[in-house]
Design a protein around this motif. Structure first.
Motif, PDB file in Angstrom:
ATOM      1  N   ARG A 448      53.774  38.256  34.684  1.00  0.00           N
ATOM      2  CA  ARG A 448      52.936  38.421  35.873  1.00  0.00           C
ATOM      3  C   ARG A 448      52.075  39.678  35.778  1.00  0.00           C
ATOM      4  NH1 ARG A 448      57.631  36.001  39.735  1.00  0.00           N
ATOM      5  NH2 ARG A 448      56.666  33.946  40.059  1.00  0.00           N
ATOM      6  N   ILE A 449      52.633  40.751  35.228  1.00  0.00           N
ATOM      7  CA  ILE A 449      51.857  41.982  35.083  1.00  0.00           C
ATOM      8  C   ILE A 449      50.714  41.768  34.087  1.00  0.00           C
ATOM      9  CG2 ILE A 449      51.915  44.360  34.231  1.00  0.00           C
ATOM     10  CD1 ILE A 449      54.786  44.532  35.334  1.00  0.00           C
ATOM     11  N   SER A 450      51.007  41.113  32.959  1.00  0.00           N
ATOM     12  CA  SER A 450      49.975  40.896  31.949  1.00  0.00           C
ATOM     13  C   SER A 450      48.878  39.970  32.469  1.00  0.00           C
ATOM     14  CB  SER A 450      50.585  40.322  30.670  1.00  0.00           C
ATOM     15  OG  SER A 450      51.248  39.105  30.916  1.00  0.00           O
ATOM     16  N   MET A 451      49.255  38.970  33.277  1.00  0.00           N
ATOM     17  CA  MET A 451      48.233  38.106  33.866  1.00  0.00           C
ATOM     18  C   MET A 451      47.369  38.884  34.849  1.00  0.00           C
ATOM     19  SD  MET A 451      48.569  34.495  35.926  1.00  0.00           S
ATOM     20  CE  MET A 451      49.036  33.537  34.494  1.00  0.00           C
ATOM     21  N   SER A 452      47.984  39.765  35.629  1.00  0.00           N
ATOM     22  CA  SER A 452      47.218  40.589  36.572  1.00  0.00           C
ATOM     23  C   SER A 452      46.212  41.465  35.835  1.00  0.00           C
ATOM     24  CB  SER A 452      48.171  41.461  37.399  1.00  0.00           C
ATOM     25  OG  SER A 452      49.109  40.670  38.100  1.00  0.00           O
ATOM     26  N   VAL A 453      46.671  42.073  34.737  1.00  0.00           N
ATOM     27  CA  VAL A 453      45.767  42.914  33.936  1.00  0.00           C
ATOM     28  C   VAL A 453      44.637  42.064  33.357  1.00  0.00           C
ATOM     29  CG1 VAL A 453      45.577  44.362  31.873  1.00  0.00           C
ATOM     30  CG2 VAL A 453      47.544  44.612  33.410  1.00  0.00           C
ATOM     31  N   ALA A 454      44.985  40.863  32.872  1.00  0.00           N
ATOM     32  CA  ALA A 454      43.964  39.982  32.300  1.00  0.00           C
ATOM     33  C   ALA A 454      42.926  39.598  33.351  1.00  0.00           C
ATOM     34  CB  ALA A 454      44.622  38.731  31.724  1.00  0.00           C
ATOM     35  N   ILE A 455      43.360  39.371  34.595  1.00  0.00           N
ATOM     36  CA  ILE A 455      42.414  39.043  35.666  1.00  0.00           C
ATOM     37  C   ILE A 455      41.464  40.203  35.906  1.00  0.00           C
ATOM     38  CG2 ILE A 455      42.212  38.617  38.153  1.00  0.00           C
ATOM     39  CD1 ILE A 455      44.801  36.980  37.948  1.00  0.00           C
ATOM     40  N   VAL A 456      42.007  41.425  35.928  1.00  0.00           N
ATOM     41  CA  VAL A 456      41.167  42.607  36.145  1.00  0.00           C
ATOM     42  C   VAL A 456      40.144  42.744  35.016  1.00  0.00           C
ATOM     43  CG1 VAL A 456      41.151  45.126  36.269  1.00  0.00           C
ATOM     44  CG2 VAL A 456      42.913  43.824  37.480  1.00  0.00           C
ATOM     45  N   VAL A 457      40.598  42.586  33.767  1.00  0.00           N
ATOM     46  CA  VAL A 457      39.685  42.707  32.626  1.00  0.00           C
ATOM     47  C   VAL A 457      38.616  41.616  32.668  1.00  0.00           C
ATOM     48  CG1 VAL A 457      39.518  42.582  30.106  1.00  0.00           C
ATOM     49  CG2 VAL A 457      41.401  43.827  31.175  1.00  0.00           C
ATOM     50  N   ALA A 458      39.039  40.365  32.927  1.00  0.00           N
ATOM     51  CA  ALA A 458      38.082  39.258  32.977  1.00  0.00           C
ATOM     52  C   ALA A 458      37.080  39.439  34.109  1.00  0.00           C
ATOM     53  CB  ALA A 458      38.826  37.935  33.141  1.00  0.00           C
ATOM     54  N   THR A 459      37.546  39.973  35.232  1.00  0.00           N
ATOM     55  CA  THR A 459      36.639  40.223  36.358  1.00  0.00           C
ATOM     56  C   THR A 459      35.616  41.290  35.999  1.00  0.00           C
ATOM     57  OG1 THR A 459      38.399  39.633  37.919  1.00  0.00           O
ATOM     58  CG2 THR A 459      36.512  40.858  38.786  1.00  0.00           C
ATOM     59  N   TYR A 460      36.082  42.361  35.379  1.00  0.00           N
ATOM     60  CA  TYR A 460      35.158  43.428  34.973  1.00  0.00           C
ATOM     61  C   TYR A 460      34.111  42.903  33.992  1.00  0.00           C
ATOM     62  CZ  TYR A 460      33.298  47.516  32.622  1.00  0.00           C
ATOM     63  OH  TYR A 460      32.442  48.432  32.069  1.00  0.00           O
ATOM     64  N   LEU A 461      34.565  42.156  32.981  1.00  0.00           N
ATOM     65  CA  LEU A 461      33.631  41.625  32.001  1.00  0.00           C
ATOM     66  C   LEU A 461      32.749  40.529  32.586  1.00  0.00           C
ATOM     67  CD1 LEU A 461      35.937  41.529  28.849  1.00  0.00           C
ATOM     68  CD2 LEU A 461      34.135  43.173  29.386  1.00  0.00           C
ATOM     69  N   GLY A 462      33.248  39.849  33.642  1.00  0.00           N
ATOM     70  CA  GLY A 462      32.422  38.869  34.331  1.00  0.00           C
ATOM     71  C   GLY A 462      31.269  39.524  35.066  1.00  0.00           C
ATOM     72  N   VAL A 463      31.519  40.734  35.588  1.00  0.00           N
ATOM     73  CA  VAL A 463      30.443  41.498  36.242  1.00  0.00           C
ATOM     74  C   VAL A 463      29.492  42.060  35.197  1.00  0.00           C
ATOM     75  CG1 VAL A 463      29.916  43.498  37.682  1.00  0.00           C
ATOM     76  CG2 VAL A 463      31.911  42.079  38.211  1.00  0.00           C
ATOM     77  N   ASN A 464      30.055  42.501  34.072  1.00  0.00           N
ATOM     78  CA  ASN A 464      29.259  43.073  32.978  1.00  0.00           C
ATOM     79  C   ASN A 464      29.524  42.282  31.702  1.00  0.00           C
ATOM     80  OD1 ASN A 464      28.377  45.697  34.416  1.00  0.00           O
ATOM     81  ND2 ASN A 464      30.588  45.645  34.692  1.00  0.00           N
ATOM     82  N   PRO A 465      29.052  41.018  31.636  1.00  0.00           N
ATOM     83  CA  PRO A 465      29.402  40.162  30.499  1.00  0.00           C
ATOM     84  C   PRO A 465      28.814  40.687  29.200  1.00  0.00           C
ATOM     85  CG  PRO A 465      27.695  39.147  31.840  1.00  0.00           C
ATOM     86  CD  PRO A 465      28.156  40.349  32.589  1.00  0.00           C
ATOM     87  N   PRO A 466      29.535  40.460  28.083  1.00  0.00           N
ATOM     88  CA  PRO A 466      29.051  40.922  26.786  1.00  0.00           C
ATOM     89  C   PRO A 466      27.930  40.066  26.212  1.00  0.00           C
ATOM     90  CG  PRO A 466      31.092  39.734  26.519  1.00  0.00           C
ATOM     91  CD  PRO A 466      30.859  39.843  28.001  1.00  0.00           C
TER      92      PRO A 466
END
Length: 593
Positions: A448-466
């Protein structure tokens, strides 16, 4: 009731259902979290797979790509559906027989190597994370349009919803949530298509309407569309592509990329029996086919609707397309749906010759004799499906329904990808390598912690996509096709491939594919860092970066075979394991170490 209120009602209501299901199906064990308890019915699983696969790219973008490129874009349909045939025949039943939780776990055990398992974890995380970025960004765009908020706010709302039903419910919650999401998205996709098909062809079944006569002109719909687009300087809609090698490789890359994507493969660990894995794949094809058979019709009709909206004289029987093309509508008379989408920036108009009319034609065509100064209307491919209800003048509730459908498509795939990332980190990395003695409660917490971190990372990169969504998706499919799929195939069907060969093959496919894409798209998708322009003239043998995953897969197979041939054979117990997996009878429940 205002359109905004209707949108909020449909979107909010659907999200309440998703979160309610997650609470009802809360995961209480790692078995629930990873494989939904292992007791999902094949039809239920097939519907969940359909929702898992039909992402924002399928729901929002695929019809737009086909509308723009015509026959050449049929590779998306053939590749994405063909991949499920490979899954059903070559992977699903055998992986289910093996009976473990994750793809890296299979690779690690089959190739008797923690290093092989860790390489698979890296491939899985990179492929899944790059894929999920596009889904989160797509959800943000849909929110910004239908809830009238900015894209960043929409993305954060989407992340919060995914957090609740993914982190809380795991695979169990996601499975039953995706069943609800499939029902929402397929209804939302087909209802506008039915009405538009009726308007243009008098046929209520869109796939049949595609091959029916155009009501206003009496000509076959596709013939009418070809005449309209060629009059504006575009290629024929049904024209054959010139670069057939690239088309074949792109289709193959999509197929084996589909078969190698871990968030899809994980679905086959959730059913009770080996035969259920095959049936799940079959049912998934049925449910996916409902949308994929409709998409070409939506694309063709939307393209014709768009052009004849701008050039009304082209809509009926036309003797002289030259004259019809010289009589576009005035910008002041544009329909309301164009005005609405202009507010999002996804449709833009520039009156280059200051005549007050809208000119829409191929920029490369020479129409200087008509006084045209360049194409004046830019329309994003991503709007065609979402704008369909407005184009067809359908009631507001249909607009709200398609808003909920688009978001369901994006969020269902995002949830599956995030679960794949979570399980790779908690089960394969933490339990498989770092702390094998971790308790089940501790592993569930780590998941659950790793999924939460993955959501945060994906959200950040979704705002600033590569990079653009197409670039990110190409990378995801290329990695899965070039690294994971060959390892799975060789692991199941070859006793001779050993751990050294598997690791060398995966690394070769992964590195080759990444380097080729980065050379043309920019290193790590950083703008202006590409070594060569991304044009066909610069591609090696005319192979696009979007198609290179197929070549990476071939290299993976070759390197793995050569390295295995010059090194020791796998232990006898591993060869016996391969033999047992190849005969998918009587699989037990998913087990753990």
């Amino acid at each position: 009731m205002s359109q905004f209120a209707i949108n909020v009602l449909f979107v909010g209501g659907s999200f309440a259902i998703y979160i309610g299901i997650a609470i009802w199906a809360k995961a209480g064990s790692t078995k629930d979290f990873y494989v939904a308890g292992g007791g999902v019915h094949p039809i239920t699983n097939g519907m969940a797979i359909g929702a898992d696969w039909m992402s924002a790219a399928s729901f929002i973008s695929m019809a737009g790509i086909i509308a723009s490129a015509g026959y050449g874009a049929s590779t998306f349909l053939m590749g994405w559906t063909g991949g499920y045939v490979l899954l059903a025949l070559l992977l699903a039943p055998y992986l289910r027989k093996f009976g473990k939780f994750t793809v890296p776990e299979f690779i690690g055990d089959r190739f008797y190597s923690k290093s092989a398992r860790m390489v698979a974890v890296v491939c899985l995380i990179v492929a899944s994370l790059t894929y999920v970025i596009g889904q989160m960004a797509g959800a943000g765009v849909a929110f910004s349009r239908f809830l009238e908020v900015d894209a960043t706010t929409g993305l954060i709302i989407a992340a919060i919803v995914v957090f609740f039903y993914s982190v809380l419910g795991g695979m169990k919650g996601i499975t039953y949530t995706q069943v609800a999401q499939y029902i929402v998205l397929i209804i939302a996709y087909t209802i506008p298509a039915v009405f538009i098909s009726l308007q243009l062809t008098d046929n209520p079944i869109p796939p049949l309407g595609l091959f029916s006569d155009h009501s206003a002109s009496g000509e076959p719909l596709l013939s009418k569309l070809n005449e309209v687009v060629t009059a504006l300087g575009f290629n024929e809609y049904t024209a054959m592509v010139d670069n057939k090698l690239n088309m074949v490789l792109f289709t193959l890359s999509l197929m084996i990329g589909t078969a190698g994507l871990p968030h899809v493969i994980m679905r086959f660990f959730t059913v009770p029996k080996v035969s259920d894995a095959r049936w799940s794949a079959g049912w998934a094809l049925v449910f996916i086919g409902l949308l994929y058979l409709t998409a070409p019709a939506v694309a063709s009709m939307a393209r014709l609707n768009l052009v004849t909206t701008i050039y009304p004289d082209m809509a009926g029987q036309v003797e002289n397309y030259e004259d019809a093309a010289a009589n576009p509508i005035a910008y002041a008379d544009r329909p309301d749906w164009i005005r609405t989408w202009e507010e999002t920036g996804l449709i833009s108009f520039e009156d280059k010759n200051n005549d007050g009319n809208i000119q829409l034609y191929n920029d490369t065509a020479d129409f200087s004799n008509r006084g045209w100064q360049g194409n004046e209307l830019e329309v994003s491919n991503d709007i065609l499906v979402l704008a369909n209800p407005e184009i067809a003048n359908l009631p507001g509730w249909v607009v709200g329904l398609i808003a909920a459908g688009g978001l369901a498509a994006a969020l269902s795939t995002a949830a599956g990808l995030l679960l794949a990332i979570s399980s790779a980190i908690s089960h394969d990395l933490i339990k498989g390598a770092i702390n094998p003695k971790i308790t089940e409660k501790g592993e569930l917490r780590a998941a659950r912690i790793s999924m939460s971190v993955a959501i945060v990372v994906a959200t950040y990169l979704g705002v600033n996509p590569p990079g653009f969504a197409a670039q990110v998706v190409a990378l995801a499919f290329g990695i899965a096709a070039a690294s994971l799929f060959p390892a799975l195939m060789m692991g199941i069907f070859s006793k001779r491939i050993n751990n050294k060969g598997a690791i060398a093959g995966m690394l070769t496919g992964l590195i080759f594919t990444l380097v080729y894409i980065f050379v043309y798209k920019g290193w790590f998708f950083i703008p202006d860092t590409n070594n060569l322009p991304d044009t066909e003239a610069n591609w090696v043998l005319g192979i696009s970066p979007l198609s290179i995953g197929a070549v990476g897969a071939i290299l993976n197979f070759v390197v793995a075979y050569v390295v295995s041939s010059v090194s020791e054979e796998p232990p006898q117990e591993i060869q016996d394991l391969v033999e047992s997996v190849r005969y998918p009878k009587g699989a037990g429940i998913a087990i753990d170490h």
